[in-house]
Design an enzyme around this catalytic site. Structure first.
Site, PDB file in Angstrom:
ATOM      1  N   SER A  30       0.531  -1.042   0.098  1.00  0.00           N
ATOM      2  CA  SER A  30      -0.245   0.050   0.000  1.00  0.00           C
ATOM      3  C   SER A  30       0.855   1.404   0.165  1.00  0.00           C
ATOM      4  O   SER A  30       1.364   2.191   1.115  1.00  0.00           O
ATOM      5  CB  SER A  30      -0.985   0.228   1.325  1.00  0.00           C
ATOM      6  OG  SER A  30      -1.885   1.487   1.234  1.00  0.00           O
ATOM      7  N   GLU A  31       1.087   1.609  -1.558  1.00  0.00           N
ATOM      8  CA  GLU A  31       1.929   2.991  -0.883  1.00  0.00           C
ATOM      9  C   GLU A  31       1.492   3.960  -0.179  1.00  0.00           C
ATOM     10  O   GLU A  31       2.016   4.776   0.210  1.00  0.00           O
ATOM     11  CB  GLU A  31       1.944   3.210  -2.967  1.00  0.00           C
ATOM     12  CG  GLU A  31       2.746   2.310  -3.015  1.00  0.00           C
ATOM     13  CD  GLU A  31       2.317   0.602  -3.481  1.00  0.00           C
ATOM     14  OE1 GLU A  31       0.949   0.832  -3.753  1.00  0.00           O
ATOM     15  OE2 GLU A  31       2.968  -0.167  -4.241  1.00  0.00           O
ATOM     16  N   ALA A  75       9.139   3.453  -9.235  1.00  0.00           N
ATOM     17  CA  ALA A  75       8.524   4.747  -9.414  1.00  0.00           C
ATOM     18  C   ALA A  75       7.059   5.021  -9.812  1.00  0.00           C
ATOM     19  O   ALA A  75       5.560   5.262  -9.408  1.00  0.00           O
ATOM     20  CB  ALA A  75       9.286   5.591 -10.291  1.00  0.00           C
ATOM     21  N   ASP A  76       7.205   3.802 -10.722  1.00  0.00           N
ATOM     22  CA  ASP A  76       5.860   3.626 -11.771  1.00  0.00           C
ATOM     23  C   ASP A  76       4.630   3.127 -10.321  1.00  0.00           C
ATOM     24  O   ASP A  76       3.068   3.514 -10.969  1.00  0.00           O
ATOM     25  CB  ASP A  76       5.850   2.264 -12.465  1.00  0.00           C
ATOM     26  CG  ASP A  76       6.692   2.309 -12.845  1.00  0.00           C
ATOM     27  OD1 ASP A  76       6.850   1.874 -14.062  1.00  0.00           O
ATOM     28  OD2 ASP A  76       8.755   2.194 -12.325  1.00  0.00           O
ATOM     29  N   TYR A  77       4.793   2.577  -9.379  1.00  0.00           N
ATOM     30  CA  TYR A  77       3.650   2.372  -8.317  1.00  0.00           C
ATOM     31  C   TYR A  77       3.461   3.452  -7.269  1.00  0.00           C
ATOM     32  O   TYR A  77       2.876   2.970  -6.114  1.00  0.00           O
ATOM     33  CB  TYR A  77       4.662   1.044  -7.384  1.00  0.00           C
ATOM     34  CG  TYR A  77       4.084  -0.066  -8.587  1.00  0.00           C
ATOM     35  CD1 TYR A  77       3.505  -0.097  -9.950  1.00  0.00           C
ATOM     36  CD2 TYR A  77       5.062  -1.200  -8.900  1.00  0.00           C
ATOM     37  CE1 TYR A  77       3.405  -1.183 -10.978  1.00  0.00           C
ATOM     38  CE2 TYR A  77       5.518  -2.144  -9.483  1.00  0.00           C
ATOM     39  CZ  TYR A  77       4.376  -2.068 -10.439  1.00  0.00           C
ATOM     40  OH  TYR A  77       4.574  -3.001 -12.271  1.00  0.00           O
ATOM     41  N   HIS A  99       7.475  -0.813 -15.564  1.00  0.00           N
ATOM     42  CA  HIS A  99       8.439  -1.150 -14.403  1.00  0.00           C
ATOM     43  C   HIS A  99       9.906  -0.214 -15.411  1.00  0.00           C
ATOM     44  O   HIS A  99      10.502  -0.560 -15.307  1.00  0.00           O
ATOM     45  CB  HIS A  99       8.919  -2.434 -14.598  1.00  0.00           C
ATOM     46  CG  HIS A  99       8.154  -2.741 -13.635  1.00  0.00           C
ATOM     47  ND1 HIS A  99       7.127  -3.895 -15.063  1.00  0.00           N
ATOM     48  CD2 HIS A  99       7.894  -3.449 -12.404  1.00  0.00           C
ATOM     49  CE1 HIS A  99       6.653  -4.688 -13.644  1.00  0.00           C
ATOM     50  NE2 HIS A  99       6.557  -4.025 -12.506  1.00  0.00           N
TER      51      HIS A  99
HETATM   52  C1  LIG Z   1       0.825   0.214  -7.061  1.00  0.00           C
HETATM   53  C2  LIG Z   1       2.237  -1.334  -6.807  1.00  0.00           C
HETATM   54  N1  LIG Z   1       2.817  -1.362  -6.266  1.00  0.00           N
HETATM   55  C3  LIG Z   1       3.367  -2.651  -6.088  1.00  0.00           C
HETATM   56  C4  LIG Z   1       4.361  -3.559  -6.982  1.00  0.00           C
HETATM   57  C5  LIG Z   1       4.685  -4.990  -6.913  1.00  0.00           C
HETATM   58  N2  LIG Z   1       4.514  -6.053  -6.715  1.00  0.00           N
HETATM   59  C6  LIG Z   1       4.122  -6.848  -7.700  1.00  0.00           C
HETATM   60  S1  LIG Z   1       3.263  -8.085  -8.259  1.00  0.00           S
HETATM   61  C7  LIG Z   1       3.226  -8.151  -6.345  1.00  0.00           C
HETATM   62  C8  LIG Z   1       2.729  -8.503  -5.315  1.00  0.00           C
HETATM   63  C9  LIG Z   1       1.748  -9.548  -5.210  1.00  0.00           C
HETATM   64  O1  LIG Z   1       1.449 -10.244  -4.468  1.00  0.00           O
HETATM   65  P1  LIG Z   1      -0.235 -10.995  -4.604  1.00  0.00           P
HETATM   66  O2  LIG Z   1      -1.352  -9.252  -4.359  1.00  0.00           O
HETATM   67  O3  LIG Z   1      -0.414 -11.919  -2.991  1.00  0.00           O
HETATM   68  O4  LIG Z   1      -0.409 -11.336  -5.179  1.00  0.00           O
HETATM   69  P2  LIG Z   1       0.440 -13.290  -5.908  1.00  0.00           P
HETATM   70  O5  LIG Z   1       1.426 -12.391  -6.148  1.00  0.00           O
HETATM   71  O6  LIG Z   1       1.015 -13.297  -4.905  1.00  0.00           O
HETATM   72  O7  LIG Z   1       0.093 -13.729  -6.784  1.00  0.00           O
HETATM   73  C10 LIG Z   1       3.987  -6.841  -5.764  1.00  0.00           C
HETATM   74  C11 LIG Z   1       4.743  -6.278  -4.345  1.00  0.00           C
HETATM   75  C12 LIG Z   1       2.592  -3.847  -8.338  1.00  0.00           C
HETATM   76  N3  LIG Z   1       3.045  -4.391  -9.688  1.00  0.00           N
HETATM   77  N4  LIG Z   1       1.751  -2.367  -7.951  1.00  0.00           N
END
Ligand SMILES: Cc1ncc(C[n+]2csc(CCOP(=O)(O)OP(=O)(O)O)c2C)c(N)n1
Ligand SMILES: [Mg+2]
Lengths: 368, 414
Positions: free
Chosen positions: A90-91, A115-117, A160
Site C-alpha cells: 500500500s503505497e 516509481a511506476d507504483y 517498470h
Molecule cells: C501498486 C503496485 N505496487 C507494487 C507492485 C509490485 N508488485 C508486483 S506483484 C507484487 C506482489 C503481489 O502479491 P499478491 O497480491 O499476494 O499476489 P500474488 O503475486 O501472490 O499472486 C508486488 C509487490 C505493483 N505491481 N503495483
C-alpha cells in the site's frame, strides 16, 4: 520565482580511480571501496541507521528479503525488525505512516518498489508531506525520504520503466533528487535523509550495476571500471541543490540527469561536439548558477531526459535558461526526450532516447 | 509522565513473521483447516450479517480420499469435471513450457500459477458467457478454461509481430476481451473497483451479466481493494471479489498484508458483504462456492467476497528465487495439497478417469503446447527482433493521432 541559488560545494570532478583516501574539510580521511549503486545506497542507509536511531527503513519486500533490487539486504538482520521492516502493499499507507513517523520525530526512509507504483501515494505526497510544514507554520514537518527506482532500459514495459520526476518537481515543498553514479547516490541519500524536507529520491535502475550509455547491444560495464564507483565507506554527503559538471566543454551546455548523463557523454563523443555535460543531481530546488554560468560560456543549450517530452522537466529547464541566458543564446534550446507515449515493452530501443537521437539533438543545437 | 500511563513495559512494534523461513519447517496450523464437509451451506438469499462465521470457516468438499462430501458438494456432470481437469493440466503444462522458453531467453519474463490452477479453472466453469473477469497475472486458468487459442497467448509472450497487444505489455499481461478477460494492469488492485463499476453498469442497463474480480492476498492492502468493497456493498453490485490467498506476495508473508489472527474473507464482514473462505485447491469447492456467489449476483442479492486458500508453489515470477525467504519444500507440506491430484483422484473414484487416460491426455496436451509454441515462434520474437514496428508505438495513445505524435513519429523516421 524564489529558488535558492546554491553554488556547488564540492569538487564536481569525481575522485580519480586509484585514489584510495578521500577527505573533506573537517573530516578525517576515509577509506574507499568499489561499490555498485545498489551497494552505495545500502551503505548510505547502513551509515545513517548506525548514526541516528531516529532513522527507520521500510517498504514492500524491504525487510527480510532486502528489497527486490537488494538495496536493503542485511539491514534488518543488523538493525532489527523495528527499524527495518516489510510493509503491506500500500503505497499510500507507506507514505502516510512515514508522514506520521516524521511528525513524531523519526526520519523514515521508505522504498516504493518502482516509481511506476507511487501513484496510489499521490495524496499523501502532494497534499500532506509537501505541505505539512507550510500549513502548520513549521509546527510539524515531514523529514521523509522516498526512494524509488525509475527509468527504463531493462525491458520492464510500461509499469517498470517510468520517469515520473516532473510530477514531483511541480509540487512546492518537495525536493526531487536523482543520482547518476554510486558516489553521488550515497552522498545524496545521506544528505536527503538528514534534510528536514520531504525528498523524492529517484534511482535510475538501469544504472544500479553499471553506467549505461544507451548502447544496449554492447556488454555491460560494471561500476568497478568507473571512477565514480569508488565510494567512501563511511559518512559523507553530496549537497542538495548542487549540480556537477560531469564533462567540461565549450561548445554546448547539456542539462541532464540520471541515465542520460552517460548517454549524453556517448553522444558528445560520437558527434565530436565539445559538450559541457551538467548532471543536475538535484532537480528541484536546483543549482541555477552552474547552469547559467555554463550557458553563458557556450551560448548553446540542449536538455536531455528519458521522461516523456511534453510538460516534462525539460520544459522548466528550457524556460529557466531562456529567462536567465536569453541574450547569450546563439540558437534555440534543444530538447531530447522520450516520446509522448507510454513506455512500450517490445519497442524499448525505439522509445529510449539513445546516443544517436541525442547526438542529432546536439547537432541541431549547433546549427545556425 | 501521563497519569494515565499503566505500569507496564515500554511500547514495542509488532512485525509479523511467517512460521517458517529457509531451513525451517512451516507450521501451517495458522490456516485452521477444517474437515471436508464440515462447513454449512446457507441459501443464496441469506443476509450477509447472518453468515459471518463462514468468513472464518473453510468450505471444503473433497476429503482426503478424493470423495465429495457435505452440503457444498455441487451438482456437476463428470463431463464438466473431466473438462476441468484437462484445463488445469493444460494450464500447468503451458506454464512449465513457458518457464523453459523464458530460461531459453525466447520470452523476456514469465509468471506461473503452479498450485493455483483450480481457482481460475473451476471459477470459469461457474460463470456464464459474457460475464467479465478482471484478473491479475495469475489467472491464466480462465483463458485455458475459455479455450483461447494458445498461439495467440504465446505470441503475446514472445512480443512478436502477431502479439495482439502490439508488444506494448510485459509478457503475461494479456487482454482478451472476447474471452471476458479484462486487460491486466501492472498496477496492483486497480481492477477490483473497476470490476465493481462494470457490475454497476450491467445493473444500470438491466443486463444479466456479472463481473468477477481477482486480487492477491498482498494486494488487498491497497486502498482500491477497500474502496471496491464499499462501492460493491453500497450499490449491491453484481460482482464476485476473489481474493487469492496464496500465502505470499513476492517475499512477503500474508500476515504482513493483514492476515494474522484473522482472514481475508473477514474483510468483507465489516463492509456488509457476504463472505466465504474456501479451500482453493479443492476443484469442487471452488466450483460450488463460485456458483453460489454467481447466483447471488445474478439474483440482485449483491456482491460476494471469496477468499481462496491456496499456495503459490512456484516463484513469484522468473525474477524471483523463493528459497531465499521460505522453506524450499513448503508446498509439499501445505495441508491443502495439489489441486490437480485431488480432482484426478476424485474422477478416478467415480470411474470417470484413469491413470492411463491421464498419461495420454498429458502427452496430447504437451504436444499441443509444443506445437503452439513452434507456430508462434515462426512469427518471430522479441529476442530475434521480429516485433511490431516502431511506428505502431505511437498508435492507440489517442483515438486519433494528434499532431505532436505525428511529428515525433516522423522524427523517429518510421
Ligand atoms: C501498486 C503496485 N505496487 C507494487 C507492485 C509490485 N508488485 C508486483 S506483484 C507484487 C506482489 C503481489 O502479491 P499478491 O497480491 O499476494 O499476489 P500474488 O503475486 O501472490 O499472486 C508486488 C509487490 C505493483 N505491481 N503495483
Ligand atoms: Mg499472494
Amino acid at each position: 520565482m524564489s529558488e535558492k541559488y546554491c553554488p556547488p560545494q564540492e569538487p564536481s570532478v569525481p575522485p580519480s580511480r586509484g585514489e584510495k583516501l578521500l577527505g573533506r574539510p573537517g573530516e578525517s580521511l576515509q577509506k574507499t571501496t568499489s561499490m555498485t549503486m545498489i551497494q552505495a545506497l545500502r551503505s548510505a542507509m547502513d551509515v545513517m541507521l548506525e548514526r541516528d536511531d531516529n532513522v527507520v527503513v521500510f517498504g514492500e519486500d524491504v525487510g527480510y528479503f532486502g528489497g527486490v533490487f537488494r538495496c536493503t539486504e542485511g539491514l534488518q538482520k543488523k538493525f532489527g525488525s523495528s527499524r527495518v521492516f516489510d510493509t503491506p502493499i500500500s503505497e499510500s499507507g507507506i507514505v502516510g505512516v512515514a508522514v506520521g513517523m516524521g511528525a513524531y520525530g523519526l526520519r523514515p526512509v521508505a522504498e516504493i518498489q518502482f516509481a511506476d507504483y507511487v501513484y496510489p501515494a499521490t495524496d499523501q505526497i502532494v497534499s500532506e508531506a509537501a505541505r505539512l510544514r507550510y500549513r502548520s507554520a513549521g509546527e510539524f514537518i515531514a523529514p521523509i525520504t522516498l526512494r524509488m527506482p525509475c527509468g527504463g532500459g531493462i525491458y520492464g514495459g510500461q509499469t517498470h520503466s517510468q520517469s515520473p520526476e516532473a510530477y514531483f518537481t511541480h509540487v512546492c515543498g518537495l525536493r526531487t533528487v536523482m543520482p547518476s553514479n554510486p558516489y553521488d547516490a550515497k552522498g545524496l541519500l545521506i544528505a536527503s535523509i538528514e534534510n528536514n524536507d520531504p525528498v523524492i529520491f529517484l534511482e535510475p535502475k538501469r544504472l544500479y550495476n553499471g553506467p549505461f550509455d544507451g548502447h544496449h547491444d554492447k556488454p555491460v560495464v560494471p561500476w568497478s571500471q568507473h571512477p565514480q564507483g569508488e565510494v567512501p565507506e563511511g559518512y559523507y554527503t553530496v549537497p542538495l541543490e548542487a549540480a556537477a559538471v560531469y564533462r567540461p566543454g565549450n561548445e554546448l551546455t547539456v542539462l541532464t540527469y540520471g541515465t542520460m548523463v552517460f548517454v549524453a557523454e556517448a553522444a558528445a563523443m560520437e558527434s565530436g561536439i565539445d559538450a559541457e555535460i551538467i548532471d543536475l543531481r538535484s532537480l528541484w530546488p536546483l543549482d541555477l548558477d552552474t547552469i547559467v554560468n555554463s550557458v553563458k560560456k557556450t551560448g548553446r543549450c540542449a536538455v536531455v531526459h528519458e521522461a516523456t517530452r511534453s510538460s516534462g522537466f525539460g520544459a522548466e529547464l528550457t524556460a529557466l535558461v531562456q529567462e536567465h541566458c536569453f541574450y547569450h543564446l546563439e540558437a534555440p534550446i534543444e530538447r531530447v526526450a522520450g516520446w509522448d507515449t507510454p513506455y512500450p515493452h517490445a519497442q524499448e530501443w525505439a522509445y529510449f532516447p539513445g546516443p544517436a537521437r541525442v547526438a542529432e539533438g546536439f547537432k541541431r543545437a549547433m546549427e545556425k | 509522565m501521563s497519569k494515565n500511563a499503566p505500569a507496564c513495559t515500554p511500547l514495542r512494534l509488532h512485525v509479523p513473521e511467517p512460521t517458517g523461513r529457509p531451513g525451517q519447517h512451516t507450521d501451517f496450523s495458522y490456516l485452521h483447516v477444517t474437515p471436508a464437509g464440515a462447513t454449512r451451506r446457507p441459501p443464496v438469499d441469506t443476509q450477509p450479517a447472518a453468515i459471518g462465521d463462514l468468513a472464518f470457516a473453510l468450505v471444503r468438499v473433497l476429503d482426503a480420499d478424493g470423495n465429495a462430501v457435505g452440503p457444498w458438494a455441487p451438482q456437476i456432470t463428470p463431463e464438466r469435471l473431466r473438462f476441468g481437469l484437462r484445463a488445469m493440466l493444460k494450464t500447468r503444462i503451458f506454464d512449465a513450457r513457458m518457464l523453459i522458453a523464458q530460461r531459453q531467453k525466447k520470452i523476456s519474463f514469465y509468471m506461473q500459477c503452479l498450485g493455483e490452477e483450480a481457482i481460475s479453472v473451476a471459477h470459469a466453469l461457474a460463470l456464464d458467457e459474457g460475464d467479465m473477469c478482471f484478473p491479475t497475472y495469475r489467472q491464466q486458468g480462465l483463458l485455458m478454461a475459455r479455450e483461447v487459442p494458445l498461439v495467440e497467448l504465446i505470441c503475446q509472450l514472445l512480443s512478436n509481430q502477431r502479439d495482439p497487444l502490439k508488444g506494448r505489455q510485459l509478457p503475461v499481461l494479456y487482454s482478451v476481451r472476447k474471452a471476458g478477460f479484462f486487460s491486466i494492469s501492472g498496477n496492483l488492485a486497480t481492477q477490483v473497483v473497476q470490476a465493481v463499476g462494470w457490475g454497476m453498469a450491467a445493473a444500470i442497463k438491466g443486463d444479466t451479466k456479472i463481473a468477477s474480480a481477482w486480487i492477491g492476498d498482498g494486494s488487498t492492502a491497497e486502498a482500491d481493494f477497500h474502496t471496491a468493497l464499499v462501492f460493491a456493498h453500497v450499490y449491491r453490485a453484481p460482482v464476485i471479489i476473489n481474493v487469492v490467498n496464496n500465502q505470499w506476495a513476492i517475499s512477503t508473508f500474508q500476515a504482513i498484508a493483514g492476515g494474522e489472527g484473522t482472514t481475508f474473507a473477514a474483510r468483507g464482514i465489516g463492509s456488509g458483504i457476504a463472505s466465504l473462505r474456501v479451500d482453493g485447491n479443492d476443484f469442487l469447492a471452488v466450483y460450488a462456492a463460485s456458483r453460489w456467489a454467481a447466483e447471488r449476483a445474478r439474483c440482485n442479492l449483491g456482491p460476494t467476497l471469496i477468499e481462496w486458500v491456496t499456495y503459490r508453489a512456484g516463484g513469484h515470477s522468473t525474477s524471483d528465487d523463493p528459497t531465499k525467504y521460505r522453506p524450499a519444500d513448503d508446498w509439499k507440506n501445505f495441508p491443502l495439497g495439489d489441486p490437480l491430484e485431488r480432482l484426478k483422484q476424485h474422477l478416478i473414484n467415480i470411474g470417470a478417469w484413469s491413470e492411463e487416460e491421464h498419461q495420454s491426455v498429458q502427452k496430447e496436451l504437451e504436444a499441443e503446447v509444443a506445437a503452439a509454441l513452434k507456430e508462434a515462434e515462426s512469427y518471430g520474437s522479441l529476442a530475434d527482433g521480429h516485433v511490431h514496428s516502431a511506428a505502431e508505438m505511437f498508435e492507440d495513445v489517442y483515438e486519433e493521432m494528434p499532431e505532436h505524435l505525428r511529428r515525433q513519429r516522423q522524427e523517429l523516421g518510421v
